[in-house]
Design a protein around this motif. Structure first.
Motif, PDB file in Angstrom:
ATOM      1  N   GLU A   1      22.357  -7.610 -43.348  1.00  0.00           N
ATOM      2  CA  GLU A   1      23.125  -8.775 -43.776  1.00  0.00           C
ATOM      3  C   GLU A   1      24.296  -9.069 -42.852  1.00  0.00           C
ATOM      4  O   GLU A   1      24.846 -10.176 -42.870  1.00  0.00           O
ATOM      5  N   GLN A   2      24.668  -8.107 -42.037  1.00  0.00           N
ATOM      6  CA  GLN A   2      25.763  -8.304 -41.089  1.00  0.00           C
ATOM      7  C   GLN A   2      25.296  -8.935 -39.785  1.00  0.00           C
ATOM      8  O   GLN A   2      26.114  -9.222 -38.907  1.00  0.00           O
ATOM      9  N   ILE A   3      23.976  -9.144 -39.651  1.00  0.00           N
ATOM     10  CA  ILE A   3      23.431  -9.715 -38.421  1.00  0.00           C
ATOM     11  C   ILE A   3      22.963 -11.142 -38.703  1.00  0.00           C
ATOM     12  O   ILE A   3      21.971 -11.339 -39.413  1.00  0.00           O
ATOM     13  N   PRO A   4      23.648 -12.161 -38.206  1.00  0.00           N
ATOM     14  CA  PRO A   4      23.232 -13.548 -38.448  1.00  0.00           C
ATOM     15  C   PRO A   4      21.812 -13.792 -37.945  1.00  0.00           C
ATOM     16  O   PRO A   4      21.396 -13.234 -36.916  1.00  0.00           O
ATOM     17  N   GLY A   5      21.073 -14.610 -38.676  1.00  0.00           N
ATOM     18  CA  GLY A   5      19.700 -14.891 -38.290  1.00  0.00           C
ATOM     19  C   GLY A   5      19.584 -15.472 -36.896  1.00  0.00           C
ATOM     20  O   GLY A   5      18.584 -15.252 -36.203  1.00  0.00           O
ATOM     21  N   THR A   6      20.607 -16.186 -36.450  1.00  0.00           N
ATOM     22  CA  THR A   6      20.561 -16.843 -35.136  1.00  0.00           C
ATOM     23  C   THR A   6      20.611 -15.860 -33.971  1.00  0.00           C
ATOM     24  O   THR A   6      20.256 -16.222 -32.850  1.00  0.00           O
ATOM     25  N   VAL A   7      21.063 -14.635 -34.226  1.00  0.00           N
ATOM     26  CA  VAL A   7      21.163 -13.668 -33.127  1.00  0.00           C
ATOM     27  C   VAL A   7      20.150 -12.525 -33.276  1.00  0.00           C
ATOM     28  O   VAL A   7      20.198 -11.564 -32.494  1.00  0.00           O
ATOM     29  N   ARG A   8      19.275 -12.626 -34.240  1.00  0.00           N
ATOM     30  CA  ARG A   8      18.256 -11.584 -34.383  1.00  0.00           C
ATOM     31  C   ARG A   8      17.194 -11.751 -33.308  1.00  0.00           C
ATOM     32  O   ARG A   8      16.614 -12.833 -33.162  1.00  0.00           O
ATOM     33  N   PRO A   9      16.916 -10.697 -32.533  1.00  0.00           N
ATOM     34  CA  PRO A   9      15.976 -10.825 -31.413  1.00  0.00           C
ATOM     35  C   PRO A   9      14.538 -11.033 -31.877  1.00  0.00           C
ATOM     36  O   PRO A   9      14.122 -10.524 -32.918  1.00  0.00           O
ATOM     37  N   LYS A  10      13.799 -11.780 -31.067  1.00  0.00           N
ATOM     38  CA  LYS A  10      12.366 -11.990 -31.319  1.00  0.00           C
ATOM     39  C   LYS A  10      11.604 -10.825 -30.695  1.00  0.00           C
ATOM     40  O   LYS A  10      11.802 -10.495 -29.526  1.00  0.00           O
ATOM     41  N   VAL A  11      10.729 -10.229 -31.502  1.00  0.00           N
ATOM     42  CA  VAL A  11      10.086  -8.967 -31.124  1.00  0.00           C
ATOM     43  C   VAL A  11       8.568  -9.107 -31.126  1.00  0.00           C
ATOM     44  O   VAL A  11       7.994  -9.660 -32.071  1.00  0.00           O
TER      45      VAL A  11
ATOM     46  N   ILE B   1       5.841  -4.047 -39.274  1.00  0.00           N
ATOM     47  CA  ILE B   1       6.573  -5.312 -39.239  1.00  0.00           C
ATOM     48  C   ILE B   1       7.713  -5.286 -40.249  1.00  0.00           C
ATOM     49  O   ILE B   1       8.803  -5.818 -39.996  1.00  0.00           O
ATOM     50  N   PHE B   2       7.495  -4.649 -41.388  1.00  0.00           N
ATOM     51  CA  PHE B   2       8.572  -4.456 -42.355  1.00  0.00           C
ATOM     52  C   PHE B   2       9.727  -3.698 -41.704  1.00  0.00           C
ATOM     53  O   PHE B   2      10.904  -4.046 -41.887  1.00  0.00           O
ATOM     54  N   VAL B   3       9.408  -2.662 -40.935  1.00  0.00           N
ATOM     55  CA  VAL B   3      10.432  -1.888 -40.238  1.00  0.00           C
ATOM     56  C   VAL B   3      11.215  -2.783 -39.283  1.00  0.00           C
ATOM     57  O   VAL B   3      12.454  -2.753 -39.249  1.00  0.00           O
ATOM     58  N   VAL B   4      10.503  -3.586 -38.493  1.00  0.00           N
ATOM     59  CA  VAL B   4      11.164  -4.484 -37.537  1.00  0.00           C
ATOM     60  C   VAL B   4      12.100  -5.450 -38.252  1.00  0.00           C
ATOM     61  O   VAL B   4      13.252  -5.649 -37.841  1.00  0.00           O
ATOM     62  N   GLU B   5      11.628  -6.044 -39.312  1.00  0.00           N
ATOM     63  CA  GLU B   5      12.430  -7.047 -40.020  1.00  0.00           C
ATOM     64  C   GLU B   5      13.619  -6.414 -40.725  1.00  0.00           C
ATOM     65  O   GLU B   5      14.716  -6.991 -40.746  1.00  0.00           O
ATOM     66  N   MET B   6      13.441  -5.224 -41.305  1.00  0.00           N
ATOM     67  CA  MET B   6      14.568  -4.538 -41.940  1.00  0.00           C
ATOM     68  C   MET B   6      15.578  -4.052 -40.896  1.00  0.00           C
ATOM     69  O   MET B   6      16.750  -3.844 -41.212  1.00  0.00           O
ATOM     70  N   ALA B   7      15.119  -3.875 -39.658  1.00  0.00           N
ATOM     71  CA  ALA B   7      16.011  -3.451 -38.580  1.00  0.00           C
ATOM     72  C   ALA B   7      16.708  -4.628 -37.918  1.00  0.00           C
ATOM     73  O   ALA B   7      17.497  -4.431 -36.981  1.00  0.00           O
ATOM     74  N   GLY B   8      16.432  -5.836 -38.391  1.00  0.00           N
ATOM     75  CA  GLY B   8      17.120  -6.999 -37.848  1.00  0.00           C
ATOM     76  C   GLY B   8      16.403  -7.695 -36.731  1.00  0.00           C
ATOM     77  O   GLY B   8      17.029  -8.369 -35.899  1.00  0.00           O
ATOM     78  N   GLY B   9      15.072  -7.581 -36.685  1.00  0.00           N
ATOM     79  CA  GLY B   9      14.286  -8.285 -35.683  1.00  0.00           C
ATOM     80  C   GLY B   9      13.444  -9.382 -36.307  1.00  0.00           C
ATOM     81  O   GLY B   9      13.252  -9.413 -37.527  1.00  0.00           O
ATOM     82  N   VAL B  10      12.935 -10.287 -35.476  1.00  0.00           N
ATOM     83  CA  VAL B  10      12.059 -11.370 -35.915  1.00  0.00           C
ATOM     84  C   VAL B  10      10.692 -11.155 -35.287  1.00  0.00           C
ATOM     85  O   VAL B  10      10.580 -11.054 -34.055  1.00  0.00           O
TER      86      VAL B  10
END
Length: 301
Positions: A167-177, A196-205
């Motif tokens: 929640e501390q990582i804005p969606g606009t700065v989450r890297p595309k993976v 993919i759940f791991v990636v998304e919970m870690a703040g990736g797209v």
């Protein structure tokens, strides 16, 4: 009529195992059992790891050839699907835990063991929600229901910690993976799968959100052409490494048209231990933490 119904009811009671529990596994087999299984052969490393987490060291009498966690599995007898019926029978298990893919591949073996009175159970969840039910099923099979619920509670607490970071990582700065599952096929993982759940919970797209699962697994064929079509937008290139994908970073960075991949040019190509992202165990929490550090090195603690 009332007498007939009473007789029918009594027959039903006597024909149904007393206090028996019913399980339907992931191969569609339904069966009853009266007491917890206490002599277990586990032919899937995730089953083995989860059984240890439930506190079942003494009950495990055999494991698969590739099982290596926790360390005490090294003391167990090794089995595989190429072993003959008699070797399994000689070990005197009351249950053998496998995966559905093993069930489909070796039906004659499992049928022969079932005829000898050995219960064969095929289990493998594909999502985190299914993983909770899977842990509960292991708990029911082994009499460790409370421990299974404790596992679920501990896992959800770990997710809450990850969610606070997320929640501390804005969606606009989450890297595309792009998350590679099998290098030689440029395969990835299907949306909703554990990696993919791991990636998304870690703040990736997940940039391969259009990937389709293959044969009911979490593997999704993608291909070089489709991956390269999105290559300019791939901020981070992850690849699982292990038995499923024996790959090195140089295999990716020296691959066809690798210079077109943004992550390669930026030197953001990383390997992730498959045990931490692909197996339905408590170590998925470690996987989330590991991937978070790769995706957000400045924000990691």
């Amino acid at each position: 009529m009332k007498r007939f119904l009473l007789v029918y009811f009594l027959l039903f009671l006597f024909c149904t195992p007393a206090h028996a529990e019913k399980i339907t596994d992931d191969a569609g087999q339904s069966f009853f059992f009266k007491a917890p299984f206490t002599r277990i052969i586990s032919l899937y490393a995730a089953h083995t790891e989860n059984l240890y987490t439930l506190g079942l060291d003494d009950e495990i009498i055999g494991v698969g050839n590739n099982d290596n966690y926790p360390p005490q599995v090294g003391e167990k007898e090794r089995f595989n699907t190429r072993d003959g019926v008699e070797r399994f029978v000689a070990a005197d298990p009351d249950v053998i835990l496998i995966r559905p893919m093993q069930y489909r591949a070796y039906p004659a073996l499992w049928n022969a063991l079932s005829r000898r009175g050995i219960q064969v159970v095929a289990l493998q969840p594909n999502t985190v929600d299914e993983m909770y039910d899977y842990w509960r099923t292991l708990g029911r099979l082994t009499g460790k229901e409370l421990q299974a619920e404790r596992m679920i509670g501990d896992f959800k607490e770990g997710l809450e910690v990850a969610l606070i970071k997320l929640e501390q990582i804005p969606g606009t700065v989450r890297p595309k993976v792009f998350f590679e599952s099998i290098h030689r096929k440029y395969a990835t993982f299907s949306p909703g799968s554990m990696p993919i759940f791991v990636v998304e919970m870690a703040g990736g797209v997940n940039i391969a959100s259009d990937a389709k699962p293959r044969h009911g697994t979490n593997i999704a064929n993608y291909g070089l052409e489709r991956m390269l079509h999105k290559s300019a937008k791939i901020d981070i290139y992850l690849a699982q490494y292990g038995t499923m994908n024996r790959v090195e970073v140089k295999d990716i960075t020296n691959g066809p048209a690798a210079s077109r991949i943004k992550a390669v040019r930026d030197r953001n190509v990383f390997l992730v231990d498959e045990h931490l992202v692909s197996r339905p165990t408590m170590r998925l929490l470690t996987g989330i933490e590991t991937v978070h550090r790769l995706l957000h090195p400045v924000n990691s603690h």
